[in-house]
Scaffold this active site. Structure first.
Site, PDB file in Angstrom:
ATOM      1  N   GLY A 132     -41.531  19.242  18.652  1.00  0.00           N
ATOM      2  CA  GLY A 132     -42.701  19.001  19.496  1.00  0.00           C
ATOM      3  C   GLY A 132     -43.858  19.924  19.171  1.00  0.00           C
ATOM      4  N   GLY A 187     -55.979  11.172   2.547  1.00  0.00           N
ATOM      5  CA  GLY A 187     -56.921  12.278   2.698  1.00  0.00           C
ATOM      6  C   GLY A 187     -56.865  12.723   4.153  1.00  0.00           C
ATOM      7  N   LYS A 188     -56.738  14.027   4.353  1.00  0.00           N
ATOM      8  CA  LYS A 188     -56.543  14.502   5.731  1.00  0.00           C
ATOM      9  C   LYS A 188     -57.711  14.130   6.636  1.00  0.00           C
ATOM     10  CE  LYS A 188     -53.553  18.204   4.183  1.00  0.00           C
ATOM     11  NZ  LYS A 188     -52.320  17.445   4.402  1.00  0.00           N
ATOM     12  N   GLY A 189     -58.935  14.222   6.108  1.00  0.00           N
ATOM     13  CA  GLY A 189     -60.089  13.865   6.934  1.00  0.00           C
ATOM     14  C   GLY A 189     -60.061  12.398   7.311  1.00  0.00           C
ATOM     15  N   ALA A 190     -59.897  11.539   6.324  1.00  0.00           N
ATOM     16  CA  ALA A 190     -59.901  10.092   6.575  1.00  0.00           C
ATOM     17  C   ALA A 190     -58.743   9.692   7.487  1.00  0.00           C
ATOM     18  CB  ALA A 190     -59.821   9.351   5.237  1.00  0.00           C
ATOM     19  N   GLY A 210     -49.177  14.931  10.825  1.00  0.00           N
ATOM     20  CA  GLY A 210     -50.048  15.980  11.377  1.00  0.00           C
ATOM     21  C   GLY A 210     -51.469  15.465  11.574  1.00  0.00           C
ATOM     22  N   ASP A 211     -51.937  14.637  10.650  1.00  0.00           N
ATOM     23  CA  ASP A 211     -53.293  14.073  10.768  1.00  0.00           C
ATOM     24  C   ASP A 211     -53.378  13.138  11.968  1.00  0.00           C
ATOM     25  OD1 ASP A 211     -53.930  15.405   8.422  1.00  0.00           O
ATOM     26  OD2 ASP A 211     -53.304  13.710   7.187  1.00  0.00           O
ATOM     27  N   ASP A 264     -53.962   7.807  -2.046  1.00  0.00           N
ATOM     28  CA  ASP A 264     -52.636   8.391  -2.240  1.00  0.00           C
ATOM     29  C   ASP A 264     -51.835   7.562  -3.237  1.00  0.00           C
ATOM     30  OD1 ASP A 264     -53.384  10.229  -0.360  1.00  0.00           O
ATOM     31  OD2 ASP A 264     -52.069   9.482   1.234  1.00  0.00           O
TER      32      ASP A 264
HETATM   33  O1  RIB Z   1     -51.818  14.904   5.311  1.00  0.00           O
HETATM   34  C1  RIB Z   1     -51.509  13.868   4.419  1.00  0.00           C
HETATM   35  C2  RIB Z   1     -52.575  13.727   3.384  1.00  0.00           C
HETATM   36  O2  RIB Z   1     -52.613  14.883   2.592  1.00  0.00           O
HETATM   37  C3  RIB Z   1     -52.363  12.593   2.419  1.00  0.00           C
HETATM   38  O3  RIB Z   1     -52.896  11.374   2.878  1.00  0.00           O
HETATM   39  C4  RIB Z   1     -52.986  13.100   1.144  1.00  0.00           C
HETATM   40  O4  RIB Z   1     -54.124  12.417   0.752  1.00  0.00           O
HETATM   41  C5  RIB Z   1     -53.274  14.571   1.378  1.00  0.00           C
HETATM   42  O5  RIB Z   1     -54.588  14.793   1.598  1.00  0.00           O
END
Ligand code: RIB
Length: 300
Positions: free
Chosen positions: A220, A37-40, A246-247, A11
């Site tokens: 919430g 990254g959402k996965g990581a 959210g992740d 990012d």
């Molecule tokens: O959800 C946040 C993420 O969205 C960030 O870390 C960015 O890399 C995008 O994938």
């Protein structure tokens, strides 16, 4: 075991007083980089929640890859399923304003090379929790959902970022996690009926037999499952940066499901973790550890 099949980004973050209008040039108050990254992010959140986690994805053969993977390594996420691709490491260009709001543009790079062939070595197991998002090719997401079902695993699909063509995938996942905007955007494509969002969520659950969870930010989280409806609060906070909240929620959800916590308790912990993730800048640096979530819940 929790497996994440998803994106890995670096990012590139610029702090701004307010988000720019089209055609406008603004001066940033500060620039930083952080693994994302959402996965990581979801993999690290599940690990910080206490889970045993492995990641399947791809990075480039470039200088960004090392930094993109640094927190996952430190968090003891298994990375043998992360491939080096002949493409650039995925990046996200992020502006965060003075109120903690953000806009994000992603350049997927290596994430677009995560294909169903990467699943061959995954060997999904019965009861395994598998987290997915929309930042890798949707064909791969679909193939993963099928493979997890076949193996008797439990899939959690986070519908971020919104992609209209993903609508058909929602009914294939055991748990669907959407934010309010994403869920509302899928209503027409899924032909969901009901007077309001809650009724449409119940309709989705009734028609598919799946659980749908909608995150509402400060309001919430609400869920509709074949067993009934649930609602849990967020923590009362003043957000600094909501990137990765959210992740964090999804990672903690996966960790709760993995150890068999009741769904309501899992959602409560995940919502609290998501709130705490808004208190520091950056996605992965802001993800709380389980102890911080315990303390926040105890002092509420
Ligand atoms: O959800 C946040 C993420 O969205 C960030 O870390 C960015 O890399 C995008 O994938």
């Amino acid at each position: 075991m929790i497996t994440v099949v998803g994106s890995i980004n670096l990012d590139l973050i610029a702090a701004v007083e307010r988000l720019p209008a089209p055609g406008e040039t603004l001066r940033s108050g500060g620039f930083s980089t952080a693994p994302g990254g959402k996965g990581a992010n979801q993999a690290l959140a599940a690990a910080r929640a206490g889970g045993e986690v492995r990641m399947i994805g791809a990075v480039g053969r470039d200088g960004f890859a090392t930094e993109a993977l640094a927190c996952l390594k430190e968090g003891k996420v298994q990375l043998s399923g992360v491939r080096e691709a002949a493409a650039a490491t995925g990046i996200a260009l992020i502006f965060v304003d003075g109120k903690g709001e953000n806009v994000i543009v992603i350049a997927p790079g290596a994430n677009d090379t995560v294909l169903s062939g990467d699943l061959a070595r995954a060997n999904f197991r019965k009861g395994e929790i598998v987290l997915l998002q929309h930042e890798i090719p949707l064909d791969t997401v679909e193939a993963t959902l099928s493979a997890v079902r076949q193996a008797g695993g439990v899939s959690v699909l986070n519908t971020a970022p919104f992609r209209a063509e993903a609508a058909k995938l929602l009914a294939m996942a055991d748990f669907v996690v959407a934010n309010e905007t994403e869920f509302d955007l899928y209503v027409d494509a899924l032909k969901l009926e009901g007077a309001d969002r809650k009724a449409r969520m119940a309709d989705f659950s009734r028609k598919t037999g799946r659980t749908v969870i909608v995150t509402l930010g400060a309001e919430g989280v609400i869920a509709a499952s074949p067993e009934g409806d649930l609602a849990v609060p967020a923590l009362k906070i003043t957000p600094v940066d909501t990137v990765g909240a959210g992740d964090t929620f999804c990672g903690y959800l996966g960790a709760g499901l993995d150890v068999g916590l009741p769904l309501e308790e899992t959602l409560r912990r995940a919502a609290a973790a998501g709130s705490l993730a808004c208190l520091k800048p950056g996605a992965q640096p802001a993800i709380p550890h389980a102890k911080e979530v315990d303390e926040a819940l105890a002092s509420r």
